[in-house]
Write an enzyme that holds these catalytic residues in place. Structure first.
Site, PDB file in Angstrom:
ATOM      1  CD  GLU A   1      -8.179  -6.630 -71.070  1.00  0.00           C
ATOM      2  OE1 GLU A   1      -7.299  -7.293 -71.673  1.00  0.00           O
ATOM      3  OE2 GLU A   1      -8.786  -5.682 -71.599  1.00  0.00           O
TER       4      GLU A   1
ATOM      5  CG  HIS B   1      21.203  -2.664 -60.135  1.00  0.00           C
ATOM      6  ND1 HIS B   1      22.367  -2.282 -59.521  1.00  0.00           N
ATOM      7  CD2 HIS B   1      21.407  -3.929 -60.582  1.00  0.00           C
ATOM      8  CE1 HIS B   1      23.249  -3.262 -59.612  1.00  0.00           C
ATOM      9  NE2 HIS B   1      22.697  -4.274 -60.246  1.00  0.00           N
TER      10      HIS B   1
ATOM     11  CE  LYS C   1     -12.647  -0.657 -76.426  1.00  0.00           C
ATOM     12  NZ  LYS C   1     -12.881  -2.066 -76.804  1.00  0.00           N
TER      13      LYS C   1
END
Lengths: 413, 413
Positions: A262, A288, A403
């Site tokens: 960010e 793995h 937003k």
């Protein structure tokens, strides 16, 4: 104190770039524009205040519910997970962050209304997830608001949440306005819940401050070199992997992903899109899962290995040989800590052989001071890299559009 | 059934490439070289056998401890997490995977020796973490081995672990030799613990098989297009993000990271390093962490958004207006499910606007058949991409070096 080793070539780094990085963060710190540099010292008074409060809290509550998301929860979770094994008696912490109804229901079931302190954390005071969950808790648990001693607020001094707290005479703690959410864990954001839960936050601050002082005294030059290397090689290595050999680093990895991604994913001064992509892995599990890609995939990643030399837990692999399974006996009589450390060393060696750019952070053991040091290390590394990328490390303009669209949906419907 | 939408441009894709991908996986399936294509059908008999066993298991055990790592645990965890909310009475599953002593101690404390069924899972039968933990459990809980009805083994028919099981007359299940670990969740690896825990594995297989048939019938062309797009744009977009809007996808994301990263990060026929880097995110949490980097960082990522349209949990955001906090009232009276879905839609819209390459997977609701479908979707997508990259999708040669170095450390000392 941690031990840092850069296995990549630093001879070709431009000395001017190193100085530019150092001077930029030095200026940020001295100008007062960026506040997190001062938290290790300034939060000490806060921790003392909280320690005085602790006795009363301790009598009444056995659980602290944290209502916050992103920078208001990641750092707290990271520190709790790292220090919980050595602080088993700290109060239970419950995190209410995502707007996922299944999780919220699950977490709410853990809450004993009379024995829980609710800490609402939002820098802006307007985070929709946080406020919606707060409302749900008020209604579900019939929480009285006025003069409540069960609700604490942590927010910017000028936020609407701060005004709400004052109007209801709730105890309130301040996130300094020059401290951004993702750089706030050493402010009231982390200090309030962690101190009240019983973690030794004083030592966390001490560790952070000690590292900061060494950095200002030019005793941690590896960090300047690492930031300069990452930025000058960002096209070649657009991804930065943190490969930590202990499950207790899982939340810390998420905190790193936030602060790195960010802060550095930005449009620069001339509008170009720049940034470095963080990836968090846990060893040996991800040997793995992801290691093959590092070993033989494109050479487009740097890898930071992190490991702990000694552990509180001396769990042994028994001297037991099972028929047909003798090939695994080479670790018999060793501790699991020996095994995971050897796995890390073996992986470093093989990754280096395949030409990947590697560095290493070694812990003697996990303790509060080292946790504080590591937090400050990643904060500084981010600031240095942002300065060299010539971006504003501390804003997040890209997430505002969504937003507004969100609000539009609900206001239309 | 899931709904798939590719928002990226598919007109310019070479039809020959699409056919090449389809034919390659068709050949893999019909030649018998790659076995996972047949699991949705062939595992049905296994599930029926396990269902018959269930009654006896159910009387004796309330917990299943899974000793396995990587492909032997990730898929089981993914399915459990997705289906647990709708199957709350399934038996407790405990995972013992990492060589981290703190975690092993913690998990061992959850085990009631008399009420726990131990399932040891390793395709090769030689995984050092798995065998070391198994030995620790044998000694700590004084587990008798000979004729034990409390220990099951899942492994390749020819592995040393299978021989160990036979010698001790332990119940043993086979992972077909042509099914690789990370493609094995619909084999005994997933079916044994999940069926015995009480999950509806039959419906998982049904959902997987239905999708597979639609794919063979050329009714899921979006998938061919996606694989072709990813591979032909792999230099422009070296990273592939899965952004899932529900906490219940956290383990599924880790499963995707393994299958995608480990399968595609390879040296190709001429020795060049190729690969695509998977990144798993959870919404809305990672809107507060990683989204800024997607929005304004380099255009080097594709993003797959995943969301669930309806939820079992109808938790509401109360019609409550708090003084000074009225700005968040726009979601009052909506459900948290509405909020998280709207957050996903708003983010898709804003990410698309910023020029990022996006596709979308929509769930009506989380059920067994859809989970099976999604597993097969990602397995097929991986096979198609591997075929187009001209690599061996099913091996992992890069991780062998580290294992040899590890063994060297202990044999020297």
């Amino acid at each position: 104190m941690l031990r840092y080793t850069n296995h990549f070539e630093t001879k070709t780094l431009d000395p001017f770039t190193l100085e530019k990085g150092y001077e930029a963060v030095r200026y940020e710190a001295s100008s007062g524009d960026v506040g997190y540099y001062h938290l290790p010292l300034s939060s000490i008074a806060l921790v003392e205040e909280l320690q005085n409060l602790y006795r009363d809290i301790d009598r009444r509550f056995n659980t602290i519910a944290i209502i916050g998301i992103g920078g208001s929860s990641l750092g707290i979770k990271a520190i709790e997970r790292l220090l919980r094994p050595s602080t088993p008696n700290a109060k239970k912490l419950i995190y209410l962050e995502n707007s996922d109804p299944i999780t919220i229901m699950h977490e709410m079931k853990q809450i004993d209304k009379f024995r829980t302190l609710f800490v609402v954390i939002s820098k802006s005071g307007g985070t929709v997830e946080t406020l919606s969950i707060f409302k749900r808790l008020i209604v579900s648990f019939e929480l009285p608001l006025q003069d409540s001693e069960q609700i604490y607020v942590v927010s910017d001094d000028a936020s609407p949440l701060a005004q709400f707290a004052d109007e209801n005479h709730l105890r309130r703690f301040v996130i300094p306005s020059n401290v951004g959410g993702r750089f706030s864990v050493l402010s009231a954001v982390g200090m309030v819940p962690l101190t009240l839960a019983g973690f030794d936050t004083f030592m966390i601050l001490k560790g952070a401050q000690a590292f900061l002082e060494r950095f200002w005294n030019r005793e941690e030059e590896h960090m300047l070199q690492k930031a300069a290397f990452y930025v000058t090689h960002s096209e070649q290595y657009p991804m930065n992997v943190l490969f930590a050999y202990s499950d207790t680093f899982e939340e810390f990895g998420k905190w790193v992903v936030q602060i790195w991604g960010e802060s550095l994913g930005k449009r620069n001064r001339v509008g170009s899109r720049v940034g470095l992509t963080p990836i968090s892995l846990i060893g040996s599990v991800d040997q793995h899962s992801f290691l093959q890609l590092i070993m033989e995939g494109p050479l487009n990643k740097t890898v930071t290995f992190m490991h702990i030399e000694s552990s509180e837990e001396h769990l042994m692999i028994p001297e037991l040989s099972l028929s047909h399974l003798e090939k695994s006996d080479f670790v018999n009589g060793k501790s699991f800590n020996d095994l995971i450390n050897a796995q890390c060393r073996a992986t470093i060696q093989s990754v280096l052989q395949s030409g990947v750019c590697v560095d290493e952070i070694a812990w003697k053991q996990i303790d509060e001071a080292s946790v504080g040091e590591l937090i400050l290390y990643y904060e500084l590394l981010t600031s240095l890299s942002g300065a060299l990328l010539e971006i504003n490390t501390y804003d997040q303009p890209g997430v505002e559009v969504g937003k507004q669209i969100l609000q539009g949906y609900f206001q239309k419907g």
